[in-house]
Write a protein that holds these residues in place. Sequence first.
Motif, PDB file in Angstrom:
ATOM      1  N   PHE A   1      60.616 -35.003   9.287  1.00  0.00           N
ATOM      2  CA  PHE A   1      59.877 -33.814   8.856  1.00  0.00           C
ATOM      3  C   PHE A   1      59.635 -33.858   7.355  1.00  0.00           C
ATOM      4  N   ARG A   2      60.659 -34.218   6.588  1.00  0.00           N
ATOM      5  CA  ARG A   2      60.532 -34.318   5.133  1.00  0.00           C
ATOM      6  C   ARG A   2      59.484 -35.345   4.742  1.00  0.00           C
ATOM      7  N   SER A   3      59.532 -36.509   5.358  1.00  0.00           N
ATOM      8  CA  SER A   3      58.589 -37.574   5.034  1.00  0.00           C
ATOM      9  C   SER A   3      57.157 -37.159   5.363  1.00  0.00           C
ATOM     10  N   GLN A   4      56.993 -36.569   6.531  1.00  0.00           N
ATOM     11  CA  GLN A   4      55.668 -36.122   6.974  1.00  0.00           C
ATOM     12  C   GLN A   4      55.090 -35.063   6.029  1.00  0.00           C
ATOM     13  N   HIS A   5      55.894 -34.104   5.662  1.00  0.00           N
ATOM     14  CA  HIS A   5      55.385 -33.006   4.840  1.00  0.00           C
ATOM     15  C   HIS A   5      55.299 -33.364   3.362  1.00  0.00           C
ATOM     16  N   TYR A   6      56.087 -34.328   2.915  1.00  0.00           N
ATOM     17  CA  TYR A   6      55.897 -34.763   1.531  1.00  0.00           C
ATOM     18  C   TYR A   6      54.584 -35.527   1.394  1.00  0.00           C
ATOM     19  N   ALA A   7      54.242 -36.298   2.435  1.00  0.00           N
ATOM     20  CA  ALA A   7      52.938 -36.964   2.434  1.00  0.00           C
ATOM     21  C   ALA A   7      51.820 -35.924   2.418  1.00  0.00           C
ATOM     22  N   LEU A   8      52.002 -34.840   3.191  1.00  0.00           N
ATOM     23  CA  LEU A   8      51.009 -33.769   3.202  1.00  0.00           C
ATOM     24  C   LEU A   8      50.927 -33.099   1.826  1.00  0.00           C
ATOM     25  N   LEU A   9      52.077 -32.812   1.234  1.00  0.00           N
ATOM     26  CA  LEU A   9      52.092 -32.177  -0.088  1.00  0.00           C
ATOM     27  C   LEU A   9      51.392 -33.048  -1.119  1.00  0.00           C
ATOM     28  N   ASP A  10      51.714 -34.329  -1.137  1.00  0.00           N
ATOM     29  CA  ASP A  10      51.151 -35.244  -2.132  1.00  0.00           C
ATOM     30  C   ASP A  10      49.641 -35.362  -1.974  1.00  0.00           C
ATOM     31  N   ASN A  11      49.187 -35.597  -0.743  1.00  0.00           N
ATOM     32  CA  ASN A  11      47.753 -35.731  -0.496  1.00  0.00           C
ATOM     33  C   ASN A  11      47.029 -34.400  -0.663  1.00  0.00           C
ATOM     34  N   GLY A  12      47.682 -33.314  -0.244  1.00  0.00           N
ATOM     35  CA  GLY A  12      47.047 -32.002  -0.351  1.00  0.00           C
ATOM     36  C   GLY A  12      46.823 -31.586  -1.799  1.00  0.00           C
ATOM     37  N   CYS A  13      47.818 -31.796  -2.649  1.00  0.00           N
ATOM     38  CA  CYS A  13      47.670 -31.447  -4.069  1.00  0.00           C
ATOM     39  C   CYS A  13      46.572 -32.276  -4.724  1.00  0.00           C
ATOM     40  N   ARG A  14      46.574 -33.578  -4.442  1.00  0.00           N
ATOM     41  CA  ARG A  14      45.562 -34.450  -5.038  1.00  0.00           C
ATOM     42  C   ARG A  14      44.153 -34.062  -4.555  1.00  0.00           C
ATOM     43  N   GLU A  15      44.047 -33.758  -3.270  1.00  0.00           N
ATOM     44  CA  GLU A  15      42.741 -33.402  -2.710  1.00  0.00           C
ATOM     45  C   GLU A  15      42.233 -32.091  -3.290  1.00  0.00           C
ATOM     46  N   PHE A  16      43.116 -31.113  -3.430  1.00  0.00           N
ATOM     47  CA  PHE A  16      42.694 -29.824  -3.978  1.00  0.00           C
ATOM     48  C   PHE A  16      42.188 -29.971  -5.406  1.00  0.00           C
ATOM     49  N   LEU A  17      42.880 -30.763  -6.206  1.00  0.00           N
ATOM     50  CA  LEU A  17      42.439 -30.988  -7.582  1.00  0.00           C
ATOM     51  C   LEU A  17      41.101 -31.716  -7.624  1.00  0.00           C
TER      52      LEU A  17
ATOM     53  N   LYS B   1      41.812 -29.285  10.080  1.00  0.00           N
ATOM     54  CA  LYS B   1      42.174 -29.940  11.345  1.00  0.00           C
ATOM     55  C   LYS B   1      43.560 -30.572  11.246  1.00  0.00           C
ATOM     56  N   THR B   2      43.856 -31.155  10.096  1.00  0.00           N
ATOM     57  CA  THR B   2      45.170 -31.780   9.908  1.00  0.00           C
ATOM     58  C   THR B   2      46.275 -30.738   9.931  1.00  0.00           C
ATOM     59  N   LEU B   3      46.070 -29.621   9.258  1.00  0.00           N
ATOM     60  CA  LEU B   3      47.085 -28.572   9.238  1.00  0.00           C
ATOM     61  C   LEU B   3      47.282 -27.974  10.635  1.00  0.00           C
ATOM     62  N   SER B   4      46.218 -27.829  11.374  1.00  0.00           N
ATOM     63  CA  SER B   4      46.334 -27.338  12.756  1.00  0.00           C
ATOM     64  C   SER B   4      47.116 -28.325  13.614  1.00  0.00           C
ATOM     65  N   LEU B   5      46.888 -29.623  13.377  1.00  0.00           N
ATOM     66  CA  LEU B   5      47.641 -30.665  14.092  1.00  0.00           C
ATOM     67  C   LEU B   5      49.132 -30.537  13.801  1.00  0.00           C
ATOM     68  N   PHE B   6      49.480 -30.342  12.527  1.00  0.00           N
ATOM     69  CA  PHE B   6      50.887 -30.198  12.142  1.00  0.00           C
ATOM     70  C   PHE B   6      51.511 -28.977  12.817  1.00  0.00           C
ATOM     71  N   LEU B   7      50.806 -27.851  12.781  1.00  0.00           N
ATOM     72  CA  LEU B   7      51.350 -26.624  13.361  1.00  0.00           C
ATOM     73  C   LEU B   7      51.526 -26.747  14.873  1.00  0.00           C
ATOM     74  N   LYS B   8      50.599 -27.401  15.519  1.00  0.00           N
ATOM     75  CA  LYS B   8      50.720 -27.606  16.973  1.00  0.00           C
ATOM     76  C   LYS B   8      51.922 -28.490  17.278  1.00  0.00           C
ATOM     77  N   SER B   9      52.094 -29.547  16.493  1.00  0.00           N
ATOM     78  CA  SER B   9      53.238 -30.440  16.680  1.00  0.00           C
ATOM     79  C   SER B   9      54.544 -29.690  16.428  1.00  0.00           C
ATOM     80  N   MET B  10      54.591 -28.874  15.374  1.00  0.00           N
ATOM     81  CA  MET B  10      55.782 -28.099  15.077  1.00  0.00           C
ATOM     82  C   MET B  10      56.102 -27.104  16.186  1.00  0.00           C
TER      83      MET B  10
END
Length: 637
Positions: free
Chosen positions: A296-312, A335-344
């Motif tokens: 979970f940590r690895s998956q969401h840190y990848a999301l955090l890293d890519n999400g911050c870079r993409e937003f900027l 779509k990616t966030l919906s995928l994560f929430l469905k998996s969770m």
Amino acid sequence: MQPDTDAMAPLTLGDLDLTTDKFILDEVDGKSFSNIVKLVHNQIRMEGMLSGFQSDLSSISSEIQTLQQQSVSMSVRLKNRQAVHSHLSQLVDELVVVIVDNPVMEQEFLEQLHELNNKINFAKELSFRETLSCSDIQDIVDHLKIKAVTKIREFILQKIDSFRKPMTNYQIPQNTLFKYRFFYQFLLANERTVAKEIRDVYVDTMSKIYYSYFKSYSGRLLKVQYEEVADKDDLMGVEDTAKKGFFSKPSLKSRNTIFTLGQRGAVLSPAELEGPILIPHTAQRGDCRYPYETLFRSQHYALLDNGCREFLFLSDFFMVAGNSALDLFNSVMGKTLSLFLKSMSTYVSDCYDSIAVFLCIHIILRFRAITTKRAIPALDKYWEAVLELLWPRFELILEMNIQSIRNTDPQKLGVLDTRPHYITRRYEEFSSAIVSINQTFTSERTHTLLGQLQVEVENFVLKMAAEFPSRRDQLIFLINNYDMMLNVLMERAADDSKEVEGFQQLLQARSQEFIEEILSSPFGGMIAFVKASEALIEKGQLDRLKNDEAQITQLIRGFSSTWKQSVEALSQDVMRSFTNFKNGTGIIQGALTQLIQYYHGFHKVLSQPTFRSLAVRSELINLHHLMVEVKKHKPNF
């Protein structure tokens, strides 16, 4: 001889009487007349000349005035022409059109594009003022604008298309694209249709890339999760003999546990929390397995890293801010966030590992703090959505454990044993895990549930203690369980926490009761006499015991002859009864201290006037000597 002044004086016209028809010829001769005529003619010419000069001077004055007027007029026209020249030269400079023929990626093209953009803006300004010269270059400017837009569109779409290539690190072309963000600014200012097309293509492309990447990555991560996970029967109050399940299986080398934190808490350390993400195929090659919270940590840190870079990137490249930036980000990552929430949601619905869920909650709390520190609000709603999934599940699992302990039947838990019960071990390992995790981001909801769990465990321990036939065994069981619970809790929680304080009080009360219990067998007579005597002293009725000399003699001599053997036996019995050596030695020290206090009280009672005449008082052991001797029996630790 004086000259004849009358003959010598020149004649003037005034001297002639021209009004008469007759000259006085007798006064002048012919020669003089001739002179007079000449003089007259000369005078007439002089007057004519003077009149001409006067006329000429008048004409010259008029011409001078005319020249002055012309000079002023010319000066004004000169200034006007100079002013017009200044404005026209600027206008001409602004209307000079650049030719955009260089390759798009060259610096010269970017400079020309900036210049062209300025010309276009200036032309628009002139068109508003209806400047005639603007119409002469409008067609050229429009042609160059179309040419620049076409080249920019082709370049950006080509870069976006390169994101789709397999095995491509999209961040590299994205960084390249970011260097040319003025291209999109130019399109947005001059050709909004093309700008919208590029934004739509980018959103569609990146949305698919992120969705594909995270779907694949999440699927591969699940392949390195522990195969053995907790199920609905793995609850705190379930007896070991109830099923062939989690607790009855032998521990595997890297097996995750349900109620023990162990090394699992390391996932929240700064080094691991923001450490490199897991590489699934590398883990598979090494036959490594991980608990869910690590994945979970690895998956969401990848999301955090890519999400911050993409937003900027979106905010800077597409020049959006506030809600517009958030909407654009959601278009890309939705779509990616919906995928994560469905998996969770799928995981949570069948999860009974409360420590895993609680660790995931605190991972999200820490990641939310990181994005807040970076001033990136793009994932705030996602963090809240994940917490709304995890908190209710954690509370449900905790309530299931509470209920399982409440429903436990002590008579079905096998042979009685005074050592710490396995249910107590489960609770304390679990409680210490939750308390230690909860210290950074405290939650009253968690404290409330732990309080309920603690009440049920205390009730369970009391129910189990009641199954023992003797009070001594009951106290040993209680002390062993309370001591184990306290020691495990203090390893994880703060010394002043509510849980620690509660168990310290329980342990102290039961330990003091046990000390009285073990002293009562070898020294019960003396202790009872001291207590009874002290009560009578308070009432002033000590004389009621003056006839008990035989009992007092027996107590004094009995203590003197047996106290050493009794203390030794007591020490050995205590050390055998308690699993924690430190706890056992503490109880022995407490018992010996209490014994000295009782003997000191025995001395005080016998020093009263009622007993001073007793001869047997001389056989009392010196209190200081007793303390020295007792010290020899204290365990060394």
